[in-house]
Enzyme design. Sequence first.
Site, PDB file in Angstrom:
ATOM      1  N   SER A  14       0.932  -1.191   0.103  1.00  0.00           N
ATOM      2  CA  SER A  14      -0.031   0.198  -0.109  1.00  0.00           C
ATOM      3  C   SER A  14       0.869   1.395  -0.016  1.00  0.00           C
ATOM      4  CB  SER A  14      -0.737  -0.096   1.283  1.00  0.00           C
ATOM      5  OG  SER A  14      -0.180  -0.231   2.533  1.00  0.00           O
ATOM      6  N   SER A 142      17.305  -6.316   5.176  1.00  0.00           N
ATOM      7  CA  SER A 142      17.791  -5.092   5.314  1.00  0.00           C
ATOM      8  C   SER A 142      19.025  -4.901   5.666  1.00  0.00           C
ATOM      9  CB  SER A 142      17.026  -4.362   6.571  1.00  0.00           C
ATOM     10  OG  SER A 142      17.675  -2.998   7.102  1.00  0.00           O
ATOM     11  N   TYR A 155      14.156  -5.868  15.208  1.00  0.00           N
ATOM     12  CA  TYR A 155      13.994  -5.832  13.505  1.00  0.00           C
ATOM     13  C   TYR A 155      15.266  -6.614  13.045  1.00  0.00           C
ATOM     14  CZ  TYR A 155      13.827  -3.284   9.155  1.00  0.00           C
ATOM     15  OH  TYR A 155      13.724  -2.873   7.795  1.00  0.00           O
ATOM     16  N   LYS A 159      15.306  -9.417  10.180  1.00  0.00           N
ATOM     17  CA  LYS A 159      16.151  -9.321   8.954  1.00  0.00           C
ATOM     18  C   LYS A 159      17.239 -10.218   8.626  1.00  0.00           C
ATOM     19  CE  LYS A 159      13.024  -6.535   7.646  1.00  0.00           C
ATOM     20  NZ  LYS A 159      12.040  -6.898   6.512  1.00  0.00           N
TER      21      LYS A 159
HETATM   22  P1  NAP Z   1       6.202   1.316   5.059  1.00  0.00           P
HETATM   23  O1  NAP Z   1       6.672   2.639   4.345  1.00  0.00           O
HETATM   24  O2  NAP Z   1       6.379   1.452   6.790  1.00  0.00           O
HETATM   25  O3  NAP Z   1       5.288   0.487   4.725  1.00  0.00           O
HETATM   26  C1  NAP Z   1       5.080  -0.815   5.101  1.00  0.00           C
HETATM   27  C2  NAP Z   1       4.208  -1.546   4.323  1.00  0.00           C
HETATM   28  O4  NAP Z   1       3.920  -2.823   4.969  1.00  0.00           O
HETATM   29  C3  NAP Z   1       2.630  -1.178   4.343  1.00  0.00           C
HETATM   30  O5  NAP Z   1       2.004  -1.213   3.064  1.00  0.00           O
HETATM   31  C4  NAP Z   1       1.901  -1.721   5.483  1.00  0.00           C
HETATM   32  O6  NAP Z   1       0.428  -1.720   5.268  1.00  0.00           O
HETATM   33  C5  NAP Z   1       2.418  -3.299   5.388  1.00  0.00           C
HETATM   34  N1  NAP Z   1       2.260  -3.925   6.746  1.00  0.00           N
HETATM   35  C6  NAP Z   1       3.056  -3.795   7.619  1.00  0.00           C
HETATM   36  N2  NAP Z   1       2.495  -4.702   8.544  1.00  0.00           N
HETATM   37  C7  NAP Z   1       1.845  -5.521   7.857  1.00  0.00           C
HETATM   38  C8  NAP Z   1       0.854  -6.645   8.346  1.00  0.00           C
HETATM   39  N3  NAP Z   1       1.006  -7.277   9.406  1.00  0.00           N
HETATM   40  N4  NAP Z   1       0.352  -7.398   7.139  1.00  0.00           N
HETATM   41  C9  NAP Z   1       0.370  -6.941   5.861  1.00  0.00           C
HETATM   42  N5  NAP Z   1       0.958  -5.884   5.528  1.00  0.00           N
HETATM   43  C10 NAP Z   1       1.714  -5.065   6.752  1.00  0.00           C
HETATM   44  O7  NAP Z   1       7.811   0.316   5.091  1.00  0.00           O
HETATM   45  P2  NAP Z   1       8.925   0.311   3.923  1.00  0.00           P
HETATM   46  O8  NAP Z   1       9.950   1.395   4.237  1.00  0.00           O
HETATM   47  O9  NAP Z   1       8.322   0.468   2.470  1.00  0.00           O
HETATM   48  O10 NAP Z   1       9.513  -1.111   4.197  1.00  0.00           O
HETATM   49  C11 NAP Z   1       8.942  -2.191   3.297  1.00  0.00           C
HETATM   50  C12 NAP Z   1      10.012  -3.283   3.640  1.00  0.00           C
HETATM   51  O11 NAP Z   1      11.470  -2.926   3.390  1.00  0.00           O
HETATM   52  C13 NAP Z   1      10.003  -3.864   4.996  1.00  0.00           C
HETATM   53  O12 NAP Z   1      10.119  -5.405   5.198  1.00  0.00           O
HETATM   54  C14 NAP Z   1      11.095  -3.315   5.815  1.00  0.00           C
HETATM   55  O13 NAP Z   1      11.827  -3.989   6.852  1.00  0.00           O
HETATM   56  C15 NAP Z   1      12.100  -3.118   4.564  1.00  0.00           C
HETATM   57  N6  NAP Z   1      13.205  -2.124   4.530  1.00  0.00           N
HETATM   58  C16 NAP Z   1      13.060  -0.860   4.701  1.00  0.00           C
HETATM   59  C17 NAP Z   1      13.833   0.148   4.962  1.00  0.00           C
HETATM   60  C18 NAP Z   1      13.742   1.546   4.817  1.00  0.00           C
HETATM   61  O14 NAP Z   1      14.683   2.450   4.851  1.00  0.00           O
HETATM   62  N7  NAP Z   1      12.638   1.950   4.522  1.00  0.00           N
HETATM   63  C19 NAP Z   1      15.348  -0.466   4.619  1.00  0.00           C
HETATM   64  C20 NAP Z   1      15.595  -1.801   4.480  1.00  0.00           C
HETATM   65  C21 NAP Z   1      14.604  -2.594   4.461  1.00  0.00           C
HETATM   66  P3  NAP Z   1      -0.428  -0.833   5.885  1.00  0.00           P
HETATM   67  O15 NAP Z   1      -0.400   0.590   5.475  1.00  0.00           O
HETATM   68  O16 NAP Z   1      -1.838  -1.416   5.449  1.00  0.00           O
HETATM   69  O17 NAP Z   1      -0.414  -1.065   7.506  1.00  0.00           O
END
Ligand code: NAP
Length: 247
Positions: A14, A142, A155, A159
């Site tokens: 989303s 990550s 976290y 990861k």
């Molecule tokens: P984000 O902007 O916080 O978005 C998180 C997404 O996950 C949202 O679509 C949320 O849906 C969904 N979500 C959370 N809990 C859920 C659940 N229990 N069931 C289904 N959907 C769920 O996060 P992001 O930064 O895009 O991160 C995405 C992935 O990349 C994660 O696994 C994160 O650990 C990884 N990552 C992120 C970063 C970073 O710096 N941003 C770096 C490395 C890795 P809703 O909105 O409907 O709650």
Amino acid sequence: MSLEDQTCVVTGASRGIGRGIAEEFGRCGANVVVNYRSSEAAAHEVVDSIEDEGGEAIAVQADVADYDAVAAMTETTHDAFGPADVLVNNAGLTVDRTFENMSREDWERVIDVNLGGVYNCTHCLFDDITDAEHGRLINISSVVGQQGNYGQANYATTKSGLFGFTRTIALELARTDSTANCVAPGFVETDMLDEVSEEVKEKILDRIPLNRFAEVEDVSGIVRFVASEESSYMTGQILAVNGGMEW
Ligand code: NAP
């Protein structure tokens, strides 16, 4: 790198990285399942944007930590598009505390979603991926799983747990010509990074040789390659997309 007629399930699509991946898959001709937990309007916006560019997509609500909900999402996927070819385990969250302040509940919430969700989605779609001609399991890890990070014991554990999971599933999938890989982004401009203070962000930037945070597109393009047929001889790998950070 066509994904024409491939059915691709992207969890947590989303917003953020998941949204970018879902839209990238849509542009490549995939039928995309846009999973979300609570952001219904945002998930429907993602579907609209994929359809506006000529792609096909549906939004499916399921908390990935809930096995029954994921099983229902699998059925919805089958009814709409048939079996899945690609699963991207992207849904994830953070509950940051120094370890001494981390309650058992803080620990379990992150484990339940970031690892339990990966079990649930992979288990429900495992037969689809093994039966697919070029099945793809892609786990979003990550750099924090590689380096650790202050205040993120829960976290970081999830990861880095994905590394062992991915390598093992890669072995179990190998006889079917399907693959499993991890993409490990550095720090990406999403809502998740917005939770970090400006002071800490400055310190993080100092550690990134390319001297910028990643854009979602820096990650989604790599995921598109891993999902494509072109990556067929790569499995069990961790692709670091982190601006040159060491690990
Ligand atoms: P984000 O902007 O916080 O978005 C998180 C997404 O996950 C949202 O679509 C949320 O849906 C969904 N979500 C959370 N809990 C859920 C659940 N229990 N069931 C289904 N959907 C769920 O996060 P992001 O930064 O895009 O991160 C995405 C992935 O990349 C994660 O696994 C994160 O650990 C990884 N990552 C992120 C970063 C970073 O710096 N941003 C770096 C490395 C890795 P809703 O909105 O409907 O709650």
